[in-house]
Design a protein around this motif. Structure first.
Motif, PDB file in Angstrom:
ATOM      1  N   LEU A  71      21.594   8.360 -47.655  1.00 38.09           N
ATOM      2  CA  LEU A  71      20.484   9.196 -47.163  1.00 38.09           C
ATOM      3  C   LEU A  71      19.225   9.147 -48.042  1.00 38.09           C
ATOM      4  O   LEU A  71      18.124   9.090 -47.506  1.00 38.09           O
ATOM      5  CB  LEU A  71      20.953  10.645 -46.957  1.00 38.09           C
ATOM      6  N   ARG A  88      28.569  23.688 -53.604  1.00 39.97           N
ATOM      7  CA  ARG A  88      27.965  22.372 -53.350  1.00 39.97           C
ATOM      8  C   ARG A  88      28.991  21.267 -53.514  1.00 39.97           C
ATOM      9  O   ARG A  88      29.071  20.343 -52.728  1.00 39.97           O
ATOM     10  CB  ARG A  88      26.771  22.155 -54.280  1.00 39.97           C
ATOM     11  N   ARG A 144      30.255  18.776 -50.690  1.00 39.59           N
ATOM     12  CA  ARG A 144      30.160  17.319 -50.788  1.00 39.59           C
ATOM     13  C   ARG A 144      31.501  16.681 -50.518  1.00 39.59           C
ATOM     14  O   ARG A 144      31.637  15.741 -49.766  1.00 39.59           O
ATOM     15  CB  ARG A 144      29.687  16.928 -52.193  1.00 39.59           C
ATOM     16  N   GLN A 194      22.734  17.013 -45.190  1.00 37.39           N
ATOM     17  CA  GLN A 194      23.630  15.875 -45.338  1.00 37.39           C
ATOM     18  C   GLN A 194      24.419  15.630 -44.046  1.00 37.39           C
ATOM     19  O   GLN A 194      24.534  14.506 -43.568  1.00 37.39           O
ATOM     20  CB  GLN A 194      24.580  16.189 -46.486  1.00 37.39           C
ATOM     21  N   THR A 195      24.930  16.714 -43.483  1.00 36.72           N
ATOM     22  CA  THR A 195      25.732  16.591 -42.267  1.00 36.72           C
ATOM     23  C   THR A 195      24.888  16.062 -41.112  1.00 36.72           C
ATOM     24  O   THR A 195      25.278  15.133 -40.404  1.00 36.72           O
ATOM     25  CB  THR A 195      26.331  17.961 -41.875  1.00 36.72           C
ATOM     26  N   ALA A 238      21.723  22.175 -48.278  1.00 37.31           N
ATOM     27  CA  ALA A 238      22.041  20.805 -48.717  1.00 37.31           C
ATOM     28  C   ALA A 238      23.137  20.210 -47.837  1.00 37.31           C
ATOM     29  O   ALA A 238      23.037  19.061 -47.375  1.00 37.31           O
ATOM     30  CB  ALA A 238      22.472  20.814 -50.176  1.00 37.31           C
ATOM     31  N   VAL A 246      24.027  12.285 -41.713  1.00 38.65           N
ATOM     32  CA  VAL A 246      25.082  11.303 -41.468  1.00 38.65           C
ATOM     33  C   VAL A 246      25.453  11.282 -39.978  1.00 38.65           C
ATOM     34  O   VAL A 246      25.664  10.206 -39.402  1.00 38.65           O
ATOM     35  CB  VAL A 246      26.321  11.590 -42.351  1.00 38.65           C
ATOM     36  N   ARG A 253      15.007  10.991 -42.724  1.00 35.19           N
ATOM     37  CA  ARG A 253      14.791  12.351 -43.246  1.00 35.19           C
ATOM     38  C   ARG A 253      13.537  12.973 -42.628  1.00 35.19           C
ATOM     39  O   ARG A 253      13.504  14.163 -42.353  1.00 35.19           O
ATOM     40  CB  ARG A 253      14.713  12.327 -44.775  1.00 35.19           C
ATOM     41  N   ALA A 308      26.852   9.455 -46.697  1.00 39.68           N
ATOM     42  CA  ALA A 308      25.924  10.412 -47.298  1.00 39.68           C
ATOM     43  C   ALA A 308      25.128   9.789 -48.453  1.00 39.68           C
ATOM     44  O   ALA A 308      23.969  10.156 -48.676  1.00 39.68           O
ATOM     45  CB  ALA A 308      26.699  11.634 -47.780  1.00 39.68           C
TER      46      ALA A 308
END
Ligand code: HEM
Length: 476
Positions: free
Chosen positions: A317, A122, A126, A420-421, A416, A424, A324, A314
């Protein structure tokens, strides 16, 4: 033994294989189940590995959901690799392979080693996503004024992954830039491998014809061997990419984190992470283009939460609830892995009241489950075919079954990073550009076949830089 019912039409040798149509998730698994059926009829397929057990390759619906959610140390969660024989350990096992050691049964869930790796993954992810989405890089990847094609959207989604896993730039340095592509040579090569190999590894009946054990029917084995030779032994870096993290762990536990394991894990992540993520961004953009009201609403949210003096990142978000919801609704309608990965029962078990013998291949059809409105008499999803991000607002969809990332111990480890990817990438496209459809014609939403459910017709759209963002983009 109460086996799941089977549709008629099985013939010797091929069983039901000839009934399977593409795309598999949409057709083969819908031989009209009885109303409120708890399980779709099971398709019988030719014997696998010489065992006298019919393969049950089927979407599991309704009541079966409960069984699938039960402690997934249960036999169904095992998902032994169905293709181990052909796609060997080192390269291009993609998401089809056995899990790497720390995800296998040998190391039970929650053991310190597994947690340790998860934490590093993770963190690495990140770091990679953040680095990849640094403003200066992103500027170069913005779609050129005029027509934006799926390729540009893909590049945007691919970059964080390449950076996170191997510190490999997806974008060509400014000095080498040419007019044809923004992708670095490494990224182009990787993309080529994925494009060439994915259509083959996602073939359905390839798995089930006994003859393929002796003959390389589609030349797949040769292709994979050739690509493996071409890709060499993996990409190592001293920086904090995932591969670097794994190499650090190698020093602590060399018997677990072997070179082979790291190389295979890296290609697993690349293979499992790139197409799924970029396809999701492409579906989301297509849905937004066909629903301009939703697009405007998302843009208003971004303007209010992020402003127009900088690009979305990120960290924004969590404050972008509507964005979302859009991603959740996209994954509901177009889950990038509509049948998850093939699971295989490691012992006799029951699903939806039916007996599932040991070694049965079982495909969970989340595509159908996500569009299901007939469970018991209560509607599960209202107007399930419509794109309505609001249905996820304020936890409204809580308790409903949505599992685009699978479930249990084989659940996607990249969830996760993927969210996130996608967040963004999609957010940047919405924030920076005005979008419209080519000739005002609705974007074609037909589904192609393939492991990651690509669009049958790649997205093409018109875009124009928003005046409000012009200064921000100029400074990149
Ligand atoms: C929108 C993006 C993505 C979707 C929809 C997705 C979905 C899935 C699904 C459904 C599975 C199988 C789970 C099961 O069978 O129960 C899976 C497995 C996997 N995913 Fe993802 N995924 C995405 C992105 C990623 C990313 C970004 C990575 C890594 C960087 C990744 C790495 C993997 C790996 C390694 C597996 C195999 C896990 C195992 O065999 O135990 N995925 N993914």
């Amino acid at each position: 033994m109460r086996l799941p019912p089977s549709p008629p039409g099985a013939i010797p040798f091929l069983a039901h294989l000839h009934l399977i149509k593409k795309p598999f998730h949409a057709h083969a698994v819908r031989p009209r189940p009885a109303p409120r059926a708890r399980l779709h009829p099971a398709l019988r397929l030719p014997r696998r590995r010489g065992r006298d057990i019919p393969g049950v390759r089927q979407g599991v619906l309704h009541g079966a959901r409960r069984d699938l959610r039960q402690p997934l140390a249960a036999p169904l969660a095992e998902a032994r690799d169905l293709r181990r024989r052909r796609v060997r350990h080192r390269q291009l096992r993609a998401a089809l392979a056995r899990p790497p050691p720390h995800r296998r049964g040998a190391a039970p869930l929650g053991t310190p080693r597994r947690r340790h790796v998860g934490r590093h993954l993770r963190r690495g992810a990140r770091h990679g996503a953040a680095a990849a989405l640094r403003d200066d890089d992103r500027g170069r990847r913005r779609p050129r004024a005029g027509r934006a094609e799926a390729q540009a959207v893909r590049g945007l989604a691919q970059h964080p992954l390449m950076e996170a896993i191997a510190e490999t730039k997806a974008v060509r340095p400014e000095s080498d830039a040419d007019d044809d592509t923004d992708m670095s040579p490494e990224a182009q090569e990787f993309k080529q491998v994925i494009d060439e190999v994915f259509p083959y590894v996602s073939s359905v009946w390839w798995d089930y014809l006994p003859v393929q054990r002796w003959f390389d029917v589609f030349g797949v084995r040769n292709k994979i061997l050739a690509e493996r030779r071409r890709m060499g032994d993996g990409v190592y870096s001293e920086k904090k990419s995932l591969i670097a993290v794994l190499l650090t762990l190698q020093k602590l536990e060399p018997e677990v984190y072997t070179d082979t394991m790291i190389t295979a894990f890296g290609s697993n992540l690349f293979g499992a992470g790139t197409e799924t993520t970029s396809t999701t961004v492409e579906w989301a953009m297509s849905l937004l283009l066909n629903n301009p009201g939703t697009l405007e609403k998302a843009r208003a949210e971004i303007d209010a939460a992020v402003g127009r003096s900088r690009l979305i990142n990120a960290g924004d978000l969590p404050r972008l609830g509507y964005l979302r919801c859009i991603i959740a609704e996209t994954l509901r309608l177009y889950p990038a892995a509509p049948l998850l990965l093939p699971h295989e029962s490691s012992a006799d078990c029951k699903v939806g009241g039916y007996d599932v013998p040991r070694s049965t291949a079982l495909l969970v059809n989340v595509y159908v489950i996500h569009r299901d409105c007939s469970w018991r008499s209560t509607a599960l999803w209202e107007e399930p075919g419509r794109f309505v991000p609001e249905r996820f607002k304020g936890g409204k969809a809580e308790g409903l079954f949505v599992a685009p990332f699978g479930m249990g111990r084989r659940k996607c480890p990249g969830e996760a990073l993927a969210l996130q990817t996608v967040g963004v990438a999609l957010g940047s496209l919405i924030q920076c550009f005005h979008w419209s459809r080519v000739d005002g014609v609705d974007v074609d939403m037909s589904e192609g076949s393939g492991l990651s459910m690509p669009k049958a017709v790649p997205l093409e759209a018109l875009c124009r830089t928003r005046e409000a963002m012009y200064d921000v983009l100029q400074k990149l």
